[in-house]
Scaffold this motif. Sequence first.
Motif, short mmCIF file in Angstrom:
data_model
loop_
_atom_site.label_atom_id
_atom_site.label_comp_id
_atom_site.label_asym_id
_atom_site.label_seq_id
_atom_site.Cartn_x
_atom_site.Cartn_y
_atom_site.Cartn_z
N SER A 1 0.84 -1.20 0.00
CA SER A 1 0.00 0.00 0.00
C SER A 1 0.87 1.25 0.00
O SER A 1 2.06 1.19 0.31
CB SER A 1 -0.87 0.04 1.26
OG SER A 1 -0.06 0.36 2.38
N VAL B 1 -2.22 -1.06 -3.62
CA VAL B 1 -3.33 -0.18 -3.25
C VAL B 1 -2.76 1.20 -2.97
O VAL B 1 -1.82 1.35 -2.18
CB VAL B 1 -4.07 -0.68 -1.99
CG1 VAL B 1 -5.28 0.20 -1.71
CG2 VAL B 1 -4.51 -2.13 -2.16
N PHE C 1 -11.38 -0.03 2.77
CA PHE C 1 -11.54 -1.37 2.21
C PHE C 1 -12.96 -1.52 1.70
O PHE C 1 -13.89 -0.91 2.23
CB PHE C 1 -11.27 -2.44 3.28
CG PHE C 1 -9.94 -2.26 3.96
CD1 PHE C 1 -8.79 -2.78 3.40
CD2 PHE C 1 -9.84 -1.54 5.14
CE1 PHE C 1 -7.55 -2.59 4.01
CE2 PHE C 1 -8.60 -1.36 5.76
CZ PHE C 1 -7.46 -1.89 5.19
N PHE D 1 -7.57 -6.05 -3.57
CA PHE D 1 -6.53 -5.75 -2.58
C PHE D 1 -5.43 -6.78 -2.70
O PHE D 1 -5.69 -7.98 -2.80
CB PHE D 1 -7.15 -5.82 -1.17
CG PHE D 1 -6.19 -5.49 -0.07
CD1 PHE D 1 -6.07 -4.19 0.39
CD2 PHE D 1 -5.39 -6.47 0.50
CE1 PHE D 1 -5.17 -3.88 1.40
CE2 PHE D 1 -4.50 -6.17 1.51
CZ PHE D 1 -4.39 -4.87 1.97
#
Lengths: 299, 480
Positions: free
Chosen positions: B420, B442, B451, B457
């Motif tokens: 991320s 992400v 989320f 993801f």
Amino acid sequence: MPRLRKTTERAPAAPGRLAVRKTYKLYVNGAFPRSESGRSYPVTSADGRHLANAALASRKDARDAVVAARKAFGGWSGRTAYNRGQILYRVAEMLEGRAAQFADELLAAEGGTRAKAEELVAAAIDRWVYYAGWTDKIVQVVGNANPVSGPYFNQSTPEPTGVVAVFAPQDAPLLGLVSVIAPVIAAGSTAVVVTSERAPLPAVTLAEVLATSDLPGGVVNILTGRVPELAPHLAAHADVNALDLTGTGDLARELEETAAATLKRVLRPREDEDWTADPGLSRITPFLETKTVWHPVGV
Amino acid sequence: MADQIFEYAPAPESRSVVSIDPSYELFIDGAFTPASGDERITTLNPADEEPLAEVAVATSADVDRAVAAARRAFDEVWGPMPGAERGKYLFRIARIIQERSRELAVLESLDNGKPIKETRDVDLPLAAAHFFYYAGWADKLPHAGLGPDPRPLGVAAQVIPWNFPLLMLAWKIAPALATGNTVVLKPAETTPLTALAFARICQEAELPPGVVNILTGAGATGRALVAHPGTDKVAFTGSTEVGREIARAVAGTGRRLTLELGGKGANIVFDDAAIDQAVEGIVTGIFFNQGHVCCAGSRLLVQESIADELLERLKARVERLRLGDPLDKNTDIGAINSAAQLARIRDLARAGAEEQAVGWSPACELPERGYWFPPTVFTGVSQAHRIAREEIFGPVLSVLTFRTPDEAIAKANNTPYGLSAGVWTEKGSRMLWAANRLRAGVIWSNTFNKFDPASPFGGYKESGYGREGGRHGLEAYVNA
């Protein structure tokens, strides 16, 4: 710049003329170095005639190729998809110009009929055109907007994974070769290719095509040599993101185990691969990452 | 000023909404059945170290039984069942989770230590939504862009972590079942209770026996499960170390594998960012769920020109965080999940101090019992520091600075992980520029730690491979 050999060079020698024998080199970072090891090996035809000598790449050559591929990745992946398509299509045009030479090489390597060799060359060029056309469609087909439950823009797009070590099939030295290289670079990754050990000459000629095309140096690096010598090193290399194990035969399991240490993406060899079949996205998606971007929506 | 602010009154959620059995067996073939061995695990409430329940430890013989049950269910019932029927079972499960969400939220907070505010508002709604989302896919798979007739793989071996126990279960089970696979799932050693509650939900939904099997246990059970030759697919969420081990075990077997592993997410704040929003995002990024989040924004990269101001506001905000009883509805930061995790966080925080980074925590009283670690901000961190390289998986933020956008991207990508990243800027073109260059699965821009079941993801590089959520999440469970 490397010089183009004319396709007529392989025409039968005039009676009494001593042929110029060839010792080919590697293709790394857009240039043609000899193996740093100084080694080469003889390449013979299906019926045992000596055709040429090819460079026998070492692990240091493989390492240099990875450095070149990594250096080229930012620029290549950052080009517009349209531009990548243009460059790949131009490569197809150049392949077409070399069709007779490729057919000669296939015929020598594989035996069989000239008609069959020409058919395989045509299929290989068409395969390259196929992937040239994918570059600017992959994102639309594989990516999408996501309707999340909240005021957010949310979109997933595919991105190239990075440096891919490609082990080309041993028994399909041109159609198989282009079928494993083109999908990797079409999507924006860069490649370190280990060719068929027995029949590397079509790959050498492909390197000559790529070197004189608009493909930036380092996007495709071509190593002739032995899979058992090169593959363990590439499978362990921390700057290689993915492996296409197609041409690794019995070593595939061990290489996949080695790749686990750096969590590489691995395309496993498939049994009885039919290189003439429509590959669809099957060789593109294994080398893509999905990136999802969120942003709030509001005034 | 401080004396003009009222103290919060306790606002505890009722523990009595959930009843916990003293002991649980394994859930195999639709029924709770004793393990073949005698070993048991006691699961604790990490907020007070009181035992909650004992659970069985599945042996390799139990794994055999569960895989056989899953295979039978796949061959005879679940595989042949029309997608629309499978979907209706998943809709049922989703509805039951919603109906029982208060009870499940309390149970999760007890077993995990995370604040009820998070289980109530994040874990449970998302878990139910995940089943709703994939329920609808079950009869629409030919439209998923995965070929005209995507086929299930067979039996999936699934191993999940302790940081979002029920939510990770939903991420694993919902897409697997929607696509026609059956599963054997092992919840984490320290957080088995909501998975066992889920087993009862499967019974309540009259899910055919063997479609979902739940095996409790520790590392040995997990290893036996992922190595089991009777499974067709392995899905794992957890540490990168264990991920490597699993990738090695699966290599050469032809079984499919998806891995969601560790991260060291960079949260980049440019000088034109809306600072108060960025501060909220930084806090959410690293202190949400006590930092037990693989995609946590654990590296703050702040542009040098605004670093002082931002850090001042960040500290002021962190001082307002409330740490304590997870069942109190006002609690922001709950307990660390286990003694082992607390030891790891302490070890890395010590390494940060030893490497001359400057640690700061608000004055905050830690409860006497249980596992607790105060929110901590390290400044003066360099890229070579362990706290900038290693996943801490706790409420510890490492702050680095940058001068130019290129430097920010280079530092953000300077990690083997790629799960991320965050970008804070008011300039759209800069946001998209940064999002393009960050090598992570992400990217949260002007937000963090969001989320959604529709949103894929998963990571780049050593954060694993495969995606969970969205259309992309189906791919992990089908042969196209």
